[in-house]
Scaffold this motif. Structure first.
Motif, PDB file in Angstrom:
ATOM      1  N   LEU A  58      52.450  34.687  10.577  1.00 30.15           N
ATOM      2  CA  LEU A  58      51.404  35.371   9.667  1.00 30.15           C
ATOM      3  C   LEU A  58      50.796  36.455  10.599  1.00 30.15           C
ATOM      4  O   LEU A  58      49.763  37.200   9.927  1.00 30.15           O
ATOM      5  N   ASP A  59      51.174  36.831  11.707  1.00 27.05           N
ATOM      6  CA  ASP A  59      50.601  37.733  12.609  1.00 27.05           C
ATOM      7  C   ASP A  59      49.412  37.647  12.756  1.00 27.05           C
ATOM      8  O   ASP A  59      48.342  38.713  12.714  1.00 27.05           O
ATOM      9  N   CYS A  60      48.681  36.133  13.058  1.00 27.57           N
ATOM     10  CA  CYS A  60      47.303  35.894  13.323  1.00 27.57           C
ATOM     11  C   CYS A  60      47.222  35.093  14.495  1.00 27.57           C
ATOM     12  O   CYS A  60      48.283  34.623  15.054  1.00 27.57           O
ATOM     13  N   GLU A  61      45.951  35.192  15.047  1.00 21.88           N
ATOM     14  CA  GLU A  61      45.701  34.370  16.069  1.00 21.88           C
ATOM     15  C   GLU A  61      44.511  33.522  16.186  1.00 21.88           C
ATOM     16  O   GLU A  61      43.483  33.656  15.147  1.00 21.88           O
ATOM     17  N   ILE A  62      44.102  32.578  16.893  1.00 21.47           N
ATOM     18  CA  ILE A  62      43.072  31.924  17.094  1.00 21.47           C
ATOM     19  C   ILE A  62      42.040  32.404  18.326  1.00 21.47           C
ATOM     20  O   ILE A  62      42.435  32.403  19.296  1.00 21.47           O
ATOM     21  N   ILE A  63      40.936  32.880  17.867  1.00 21.58           N
ATOM     22  CA  ILE A  63      39.962  33.489  18.833  1.00 21.58           C
ATOM     23  C   ILE A  63      38.634  32.397  18.858  1.00 21.58           C
ATOM     24  O   ILE A  63      38.058  32.108  17.867  1.00 21.58           O
ATOM     25  N   VAL A  64      38.178  32.324  20.135  1.00 19.34           N
ATOM     26  CA  VAL A  64      36.891  31.459  20.426  1.00 19.34           C
ATOM     27  C   VAL A  64      35.957  32.446  20.819  1.00 19.34           C
ATOM     28  O   VAL A  64      36.096  32.969  21.628  1.00 19.34           O
ATOM     29  N   ARG A  65      34.831  32.038  20.012  1.00 22.04           N
ATOM     30  CA  ARG A  65      33.819  33.305  20.337  1.00 22.04           C
ATOM     31  C   ARG A  65      32.437  32.695  20.907  1.00 22.04           C
ATOM     32  O   ARG A  65      32.173  31.469  19.900  1.00 22.04           O
ATOM     33  N   ASP A  66      31.768  32.734  21.974  1.00 25.44           N
ATOM     34  CA  ASP A  66      30.668  32.298  22.333  1.00 25.44           C
ATOM     35  C   ASP A  66      29.448  32.994  21.376  1.00 25.44           C
ATOM     36  O   ASP A  66      29.188  34.125  21.410  1.00 25.44           O
ATOM     37  N   LYS A  67      28.957  31.822  20.637  1.00 24.63           N
ATOM     38  CA  LYS A  67      27.816  32.555  19.674  1.00 24.63           C
ATOM     39  C   LYS A  67      26.708  33.219  20.376  1.00 24.63           C
ATOM     40  O   LYS A  67      26.157  34.110  19.866  1.00 24.63           O
ATOM     41  N   THR A  69      26.697  34.942  23.614  1.00 21.41           N
ATOM     42  CA  THR A  69      26.886  36.186  24.428  1.00 21.41           C
ATOM     43  C   THR A  69      28.075  37.100  23.797  1.00 21.41           C
ATOM     44  O   THR A  69      28.252  38.167  24.146  1.00 21.41           O
ATOM     45  N   GLY A  70      28.778  36.582  22.746  1.00 18.06           N
ATOM     46  CA  GLY A  70      29.966  37.256  21.842  1.00 18.06           C
ATOM     47  C   GLY A  70      31.216  37.236  22.734  1.00 18.06           C
ATOM     48  O   GLY A  70      32.184  37.783  22.194  1.00 18.06           O
ATOM     49  N   ASP A  71      31.347  36.800  23.882  1.00 15.75           N
ATOM     50  CA  ASP A  71      32.514  36.810  24.783  1.00 15.75           C
ATOM     51  C   ASP A  71      33.596  35.978  23.880  1.00 15.75           C
ATOM     52  O   ASP A  71      33.023  34.957  23.088  1.00 15.75           O
ATOM     53  N   GLU A  72      34.802  36.586  23.959  1.00 13.89           N
ATOM     54  CA  GLU A  72      35.911  35.918  23.166  1.00 13.89           C
ATOM     55  C   GLU A  72      36.926  35.649  24.054  1.00 13.89           C
ATOM     56  O   GLU A  72      37.386  36.372  24.937  1.00 13.89           O
ATOM     57  N   TRP A  73      37.796  34.653  23.453  1.00 16.26           N
ATOM     58  CA  TRP A  73      38.991  34.150  24.357  1.00 16.26           C
ATOM     59  C   TRP A  73      40.080  34.010  23.186  1.00 16.26           C
ATOM     60  O   TRP A  73      39.769  33.342  21.916  1.00 16.26           O
ATOM     61  N   THR A  74      41.200  34.150  23.465  1.00 14.05           N
ATOM     62  CA  THR A  74      42.330  34.090  22.621  1.00 14.05           C
ATOM     63  C   THR A  74      43.115  32.578  22.919  1.00 14.05           C
ATOM     64  O   THR A  74      43.333  32.328  24.111  1.00 14.05           O
ATOM     65  N   VAL A  75      43.182  31.860  21.930  1.00 15.12           N
ATOM     66  CA  VAL A  75      43.985  30.403  22.240  1.00 15.12           C
ATOM     67  C   VAL A  75      45.537  30.899  22.129  1.00 15.12           C
ATOM     68  O   VAL A  75      45.864  31.423  21.371  1.00 15.12           O
ATOM     69  N   ASP A  76      46.240  30.150  23.349  1.00 18.27           N
ATOM     70  CA  ASP A  76      47.375  30.391  23.423  1.00 18.27           C
ATOM     71  C   ASP A  76      48.110  28.777  23.434  1.00 18.27           C
ATOM     72  O   ASP A  76      47.285  28.004  23.998  1.00 18.27           O
ATOM     73  N   GLU A  77      49.206  28.944  23.350  1.00 21.97           N
ATOM     74  CA  GLU A  77      50.004  27.285  23.581  1.00 21.97           C
ATOM     75  C   GLU A  77      49.726  26.859  24.735  1.00 21.97           C
ATOM     76  O   GLU A  77      49.754  25.883  25.414  1.00 21.97           O
TER      77      GLU A  77
END
Length: 77
Positions: A58-67, A69-77
């Motif tokens: 679906l051309d989407c990803e999972i992002i984890v965002r620190d509420k 700081t706003g820092d973000e990380w992309t979840v990968d397998e």
């Protein structure tokens, strides 16, 4: 839908609706039967691995965002 708090299965259904993708098309892309996809989407608890499998076509990803700081990380397998 954007910005709403939703369960994973609701997100997948919403993205599919937004992208006008039918269950049969996503199931075919995933190499599974439509009833297997329907079963996955009826579960309240979907593993990250299965969620990523369904989001990738679906051309989407999972992002984890620190509420804070706003820092973000992309979840990968």
């Amino acid at each position: 839908m954007r910005g709403d708090t939703m369960k994973a299965n609701e997100v997948i259904r919403g993205v599919m609706k937004d992208k006008k993708m039918k269950y049969s098309a996503l199931a075919n892309t995933l190499g599974i039967k439509q009833n297997v996809l329907s079963e996955r989407l009826s579960q309240d608890n979907i593993s990250i691995k299965k969620l990523l499998e369904m989001l990738t076509p679906l051309d989407c990803e999972i992002i984890v965002r620190d509420k804070t700081t706003g820092d973000e990380w992309t979840v990968d397998e």
